[in-house]
Design a protein around this motif. Structure first.
Motif, PDB file in Angstrom:
ATOM      1  N   ALA A 233       0.861  -1.325   0.332  1.00  0.00           N
ATOM      2  CA  ALA A 233       0.221  -0.178   0.186  1.00  0.00           C
ATOM      3  C   ALA A 233       1.127   1.010  -0.189  1.00  0.00           C
ATOM      4  N   ILE A 234       2.010   1.046   0.742  1.00  0.00           N
ATOM      5  CA  ILE A 234       2.762   2.621   0.925  1.00  0.00           C
ATOM      6  C   ILE A 234       3.484   2.280  -0.677  1.00  0.00           C
ATOM      7  N   THR A 235       3.915   1.096  -1.343  1.00  0.00           N
ATOM      8  CA  THR A 235       4.944   1.586  -2.228  1.00  0.00           C
ATOM      9  C   THR A 235       4.320   1.781  -3.809  1.00  0.00           C
ATOM     10  N   TYR A 236       2.884   1.272  -3.542  1.00  0.00           N
ATOM     11  CA  TYR A 236       2.225   1.069  -4.903  1.00  0.00           C
ATOM     12  C   TYR A 236       1.317   1.992  -4.394  1.00  0.00           C
ATOM     13  N   GLY A 237       0.466   2.021  -3.219  1.00  0.00           N
ATOM     14  CA  GLY A 237      -0.724   3.100  -3.835  1.00  0.00           C
ATOM     15  C   GLY A 237      -0.542   4.930  -3.176  1.00  0.00           C
ATOM     16  N   PHE A 238       0.471   4.876  -2.039  1.00  0.00           N
ATOM     17  CA  PHE A 238       0.692   5.589  -1.171  1.00  0.00           C
ATOM     18  C   PHE A 238       2.167   7.022  -1.985  1.00  0.00           C
ATOM     19  N   GLN A 239       3.139   6.016  -2.698  1.00  0.00           N
ATOM     20  CA  GLN A 239       4.588   6.627  -2.849  1.00  0.00           C
ATOM     21  C   GLN A 239       3.729   7.199  -4.569  1.00  0.00           C
ATOM     22  N   ARG A 240       3.110   6.213  -5.106  1.00  0.00           N
ATOM     23  CA  ARG A 240       2.746   6.906  -6.629  1.00  0.00           C
ATOM     24  C   ARG A 240       1.555   6.693  -6.836  1.00  0.00           C
ATOM     25  N   PHE A 241       0.237   7.581  -6.101  1.00  0.00           N
ATOM     26  CA  PHE A 241      -0.260   8.183  -6.144  1.00  0.00           C
ATOM     27  C   PHE A 241      -1.519   6.668  -6.720  1.00  0.00           C
ATOM     28  N   GLU A 242      -1.724   6.075  -6.593  1.00  0.00           N
ATOM     29  CA  GLU A 242      -2.256   4.424  -7.272  1.00  0.00           C
ATOM     30  C   GLU A 242      -3.977   4.623  -6.090  1.00  0.00           C
ATOM     31  N   THR A 243      -4.643   5.609  -5.832  1.00  0.00           N
ATOM     32  CA  THR A 243      -5.891   5.050  -5.376  1.00  0.00           C
ATOM     33  C   THR A 243      -6.804   4.706  -5.370  1.00  0.00           C
ATOM     34  N   GLY A 244      -6.701   3.286  -6.399  1.00  0.00           N
ATOM     35  CA  GLY A 244      -7.354   2.513  -6.644  1.00  0.00           C
ATOM     36  C   GLY A 244      -7.047   1.311  -5.973  1.00  0.00           C
ATOM     37  N   PHE A 245      -5.090   1.538  -6.366  1.00  0.00           N
ATOM     38  CA  PHE A 245      -4.558  -0.099  -5.369  1.00  0.00           C
ATOM     39  C   PHE A 245      -5.118   0.232  -3.538  1.00  0.00           C
ATOM     40  N   MET A 246      -4.839   1.596  -3.578  1.00  0.00           N
ATOM     41  CA  MET A 246      -5.038   1.720  -2.324  1.00  0.00           C
ATOM     42  C   MET A 246      -5.703   1.004  -1.630  1.00  0.00           C
ATOM     43  N   LEU A 247      -6.672   1.653  -2.027  1.00  0.00           N
ATOM     44  CA  LEU A 247      -8.693   1.215  -1.725  1.00  0.00           C
ATOM     45  C   LEU A 247      -8.516  -0.097  -1.549  1.00  0.00           C
ATOM     46  N   ALA A 248      -7.706  -1.324  -2.938  1.00  0.00           N
ATOM     47  CA  ALA A 248      -8.167  -2.805  -2.613  1.00  0.00           C
ATOM     48  C   ALA A 248      -6.933  -2.961  -1.673  1.00  0.00           C
ATOM     49  N   THR A 249      -6.387  -2.600  -1.100  1.00  0.00           N
ATOM     50  CA  THR A 249      -5.720  -3.017  -0.016  1.00  0.00           C
ATOM     51  C   THR A 249      -6.187  -2.762   1.482  1.00  0.00           C
ATOM     52  N   VAL A 250      -6.835  -1.965   1.272  1.00  0.00           N
ATOM     53  CA  VAL A 250      -7.868  -1.899   2.323  1.00  0.00           C
ATOM     54  C   VAL A 250      -8.980  -2.826   2.540  1.00  0.00           C
ATOM     55  N   VAL A 251      -9.455  -3.230   1.441  1.00  0.00           N
ATOM     56  CA  VAL A 251     -11.045  -4.355   1.514  1.00  0.00           C
ATOM     57  C   VAL A 251     -10.185  -5.383   1.649  1.00  0.00           C
ATOM     58  N   VAL A 252      -8.838  -5.703   0.924  1.00  0.00           N
ATOM     59  CA  VAL A 252      -8.524  -7.272   1.661  1.00  0.00           C
ATOM     60  C   VAL A 252      -7.667  -6.823   2.920  1.00  0.00           C
ATOM     61  N   LEU A 253      -7.521  -6.268   3.433  1.00  0.00           N
ATOM     62  CA  LEU A 253      -7.189  -5.767   4.723  1.00  0.00           C
ATOM     63  C   LEU A 253      -8.425  -6.319   5.660  1.00  0.00           C
ATOM     64  N   ILE A 254      -9.535  -6.176   5.529  1.00  0.00           N
ATOM     65  CA  ILE A 254     -10.590  -5.688   5.644  1.00  0.00           C
ATOM     66  C   ILE A 254     -11.533  -7.421   5.833  1.00  0.00           C
ATOM     67  N   ALA A 255     -11.196  -7.830   5.256  1.00  0.00           N
ATOM     68  CA  ALA A 255     -11.784  -9.309   4.390  1.00  0.00           C
ATOM     69  C   ALA A 255     -10.837 -10.101   5.360  1.00  0.00           C
ATOM     70  N   ILE A 256     -10.264 -10.030   5.804  1.00  0.00           N
ATOM     71  CA  ILE A 256      -9.042 -11.169   6.080  1.00  0.00           C
ATOM     72  C   ILE A 256      -9.026 -10.204   7.523  1.00  0.00           C
ATOM     73  N   VAL A 257      -9.307  -9.446   8.474  1.00  0.00           N
ATOM     74  CA  VAL A 257      -9.981  -9.347   9.691  1.00  0.00           C
ATOM     75  C   VAL A 257     -11.227  -9.685   9.831  1.00  0.00           C
ATOM     76  N   THR A 258     -12.195 -10.003   8.969  1.00  0.00           N
ATOM     77  CA  THR A 258     -13.205 -10.299   9.329  1.00  0.00           C
ATOM     78  C   THR A 258     -13.533 -11.682   9.079  1.00  0.00           C
ATOM     79  N   VAL A 259     -12.717 -12.472   8.032  1.00  0.00           N
ATOM     80  CA  VAL A 259     -12.555 -13.532   8.402  1.00  0.00           C
ATOM     81  C   VAL A 259     -12.791 -14.859   9.648  1.00  0.00           C
ATOM     82  N   ILE A 260     -11.260 -14.021  10.108  1.00  0.00           N
ATOM     83  CA  ILE A 260      -9.950 -14.533  11.134  1.00  0.00           C
ATOM     84  C   ILE A 260     -11.459 -13.795  12.608  1.00  0.00           C
ATOM     85  N   GLN A 261     -12.467 -12.929  12.427  1.00  0.00           N
ATOM     86  CA  GLN A 261     -12.827 -12.680  13.717  1.00  0.00           C
ATOM     87  C   GLN A 261     -14.296 -13.264  13.572  1.00  0.00           C
ATOM     88  N   LEU A 262     -14.946 -13.432  12.223  1.00  0.00           N
ATOM     89  CA  LEU A 262     -16.055 -14.758  12.308  1.00  0.00           C
ATOM     90  C   LEU A 262     -15.424 -16.037  12.550  1.00  0.00           C
TER      91      LEU A 262
END
Length: 222
Positions: A177-206
């Motif tokens: 997220a830092i290398t490709y999302g923030f430093q390269r201003f790829e907002t779509g990639f940043m959002l994709a990493t957030v979605v994946v992290l949310i999905a991982i946390v949700t699965v673990i919690q369930l």
């Protein structure tokens, strides 16, 4: 950045994150479980009552919990290098992740063990049961649902820690997220990493909640 470009990065980042988090959780449980139990046993009225030792353990745990992870991560670079041979990469990150999480998990273990019915503990003590019997036959089985919940909470906390580790040489979704999302201003990639992290946390919690409910039902029917 197109999806075909994002997919391999997200896949590798997810693999690295899970690798770091799962191994550091294993080390955390192995280190934090005995510390948490000792905090209970060495307290006033405990089977191994030892107030000086209890105070020392409590201070160590409190100091470990109070340190911001990013500072701990940098401070442990010499230790990480000595243990792994480098301070960069997912394997190296297991060291600071585990050290940072052990005090946190130890307190959760202490809280879970203190919830065990004192009547059961007194019964074991009155029959001459020693520490191995008390821990193996009463404390761990009775506190198991709460301990599983503690492991779940620790896993989710370590996911957050692993994302921060990406800022100082760690791999995983945080690094991507830092290398490709923030430093390269790829907002779509940043959002994709957030979605994946949310999905991982949700699965673990369930999964964690499901195991806790299953153990609780078995405890009621036992």
């Amino acid at each position: 950045m197109t999806w075909s470009e994002m997919q391999p990065l997200l896949t590798q980042g997810t693999y690295d994150t899970l690798y770091m988090v799962l191994w550091s959780t294993l080390v955390t449980v192995l280190g934090g479980l005995p510390i948490g139990i000792l905090l209970v046993l060495t307290d006033t009225g405990g089977l191994l009552q030892n107030r000086p030792l209890n105070k020392v353990l409590g201070v160590i745990v409190n100091i470990g919990r109070s340190l911001p992870f990013i500072i701990l991560l940098i401070a442990l670079i010499p230790v990480t290098t000595a243990v792994v041979g480098t301070f960069i990469g997912p394997t190296a990150m297991i060291v600071p992740l585990a050290i940072g999480a052990i005090p946190f998990f130890a307190r959760l273990v202490e809280t879970a063990v203190r919830e065990v019915d004192h009547g059961l503990i007194e019964a074991v003590e009155s029959m001459g049961g020693g520490v191995p019997t008390l821990v193996g036959k009463v404390l761990l089985p009775q506190a198991l649902p709460s301990l599983i919940a503690a492991v779940t909470t620790t896993l989710i906390t370590l996911i957050g820690y692993s994302a921060m580790a990406g800022a100082v040489g760690g791999e995983g979704l945080g690094s991507k997220a830092i290398t490709y999302g923030f430093q390269r201003f790829e907002t779509g990639f940043m959002l994709a990493t957030v979605v994946v992290l949310i999905a991982i946390v949700t699965v673990i919690q369930l999964i964690g909640d499901g195991v806790v409910r299953l153990l609780a039902r078995r405890g009621r029917t036992a």
